[in-house]
Design an enzyme around this catalytic site. Sequence first.
Site, PDB file in Angstrom:
ATOM      1  N   CYS A  49       0.816  -1.245   0.040  1.00  0.00           N
ATOM      2  CA  CYS A  49      -0.042   0.109   0.053  1.00  0.00           C
ATOM      3  C   CYS A  49       0.893   1.194   0.107  1.00  0.00           C
ATOM      4  O   CYS A  49       1.815   1.314   0.814  1.00  0.00           O
ATOM      5  CB  CYS A  49      -0.907   0.094   1.366  1.00  0.00           C
ATOM      6  SG  CYS A  49      -1.909   1.425   1.474  1.00  0.00           S
ATOM      7  N   CYS A  52       0.361   3.101   3.564  1.00  0.00           N
ATOM      8  CA  CYS A  52       0.860   2.371   4.864  1.00  0.00           C
ATOM      9  C   CYS A  52       1.855   1.349   4.781  1.00  0.00           C
ATOM     10  O   CYS A  52       2.207   0.812   5.796  1.00  0.00           O
ATOM     11  CB  CYS A  52      -0.163   1.961   5.862  1.00  0.00           C
ATOM     12  SG  CYS A  52      -1.077   0.683   5.204  1.00  0.00           S
ATOM     13  N   CYS A  97      -7.303  -0.917   1.561  1.00  0.00           N
ATOM     14  CA  CYS A  97      -6.367  -1.607   2.332  1.00  0.00           C
ATOM     15  C   CYS A  97      -6.958  -1.762   3.533  1.00  0.00           C
ATOM     16  O   CYS A  97      -7.512  -0.581   4.137  1.00  0.00           O
ATOM     17  CB  CYS A  97      -5.263  -0.518   2.493  1.00  0.00           C
ATOM     18  SG  CYS A  97      -3.953  -0.994   3.480  1.00  0.00           S
ATOM     19  N   CYS A 100      -5.137   0.921   6.345  1.00  0.00           N
ATOM     20  CA  CYS A 100      -5.472   2.409   6.406  1.00  0.00           C
ATOM     21  C   CYS A 100      -6.834   2.789   5.769  1.00  0.00           C
ATOM     22  O   CYS A 100      -6.888   4.143   5.661  1.00  0.00           O
ATOM     23  CB  CYS A 100      -4.335   3.026   5.885  1.00  0.00           C
ATOM     24  SG  CYS A 100      -3.991   2.933   4.155  1.00  0.00           S
ATOM     25  N   CYS A 122      -8.504  -4.826  -9.939  1.00  0.00           N
ATOM     26  CA  CYS A 122      -8.194  -4.136 -10.802  1.00  0.00           C
ATOM     27  C   CYS A 122      -7.887  -2.500 -10.063  1.00  0.00           C
ATOM     28  O   CYS A 122      -8.852  -1.886  -9.526  1.00  0.00           O
ATOM     29  CB  CYS A 122      -9.188  -3.668 -11.929  1.00  0.00           C
ATOM     30  SG  CYS A 122      -8.710  -2.754 -13.323  1.00  0.00           S
TER      31      CYS A 122
END
Length: 124
Positions: A49, A52, A97, A100, A122
């Site tokens: 990510c 984070c 995510c 976060c 995607c």
Amino acid sequence: MTYPLQKGKEEWQAQLSPEQFRILREKGTESPYSSDFDKHMPSEGVYTCAGCDTPLYKANHKFKSGCGWPAFFDAVPGAVTRHTDRTFGMERTEIVCTNCGGHLGHVFKGEGYPTPTDERHCGM
């Protein structure tokens, strides 16, 4: 929904580029074929990510979908949370995510790709 990592808007803006902030925190979308990650096809490693650094996708789960955005057929277990997205007059599955809450894109099922899950995560 709340996520383990909480930051204010100003903190996210200080950490992320304007484009990353627009996508991750404001649920934006990149133009198709504009991301370097679409063409990036390593045989090993992990994609994390941008907000984070949580591991999200294994490199060996990435595939060429031809849609113009990076595509994965599965996520690291527990790393991605799914939500129903009813914007634009349709129903889609948004992925964020789990740590976060950063917007990652959408999941599409049943498109016939020769992958173990017949899913296309995607975006990213």
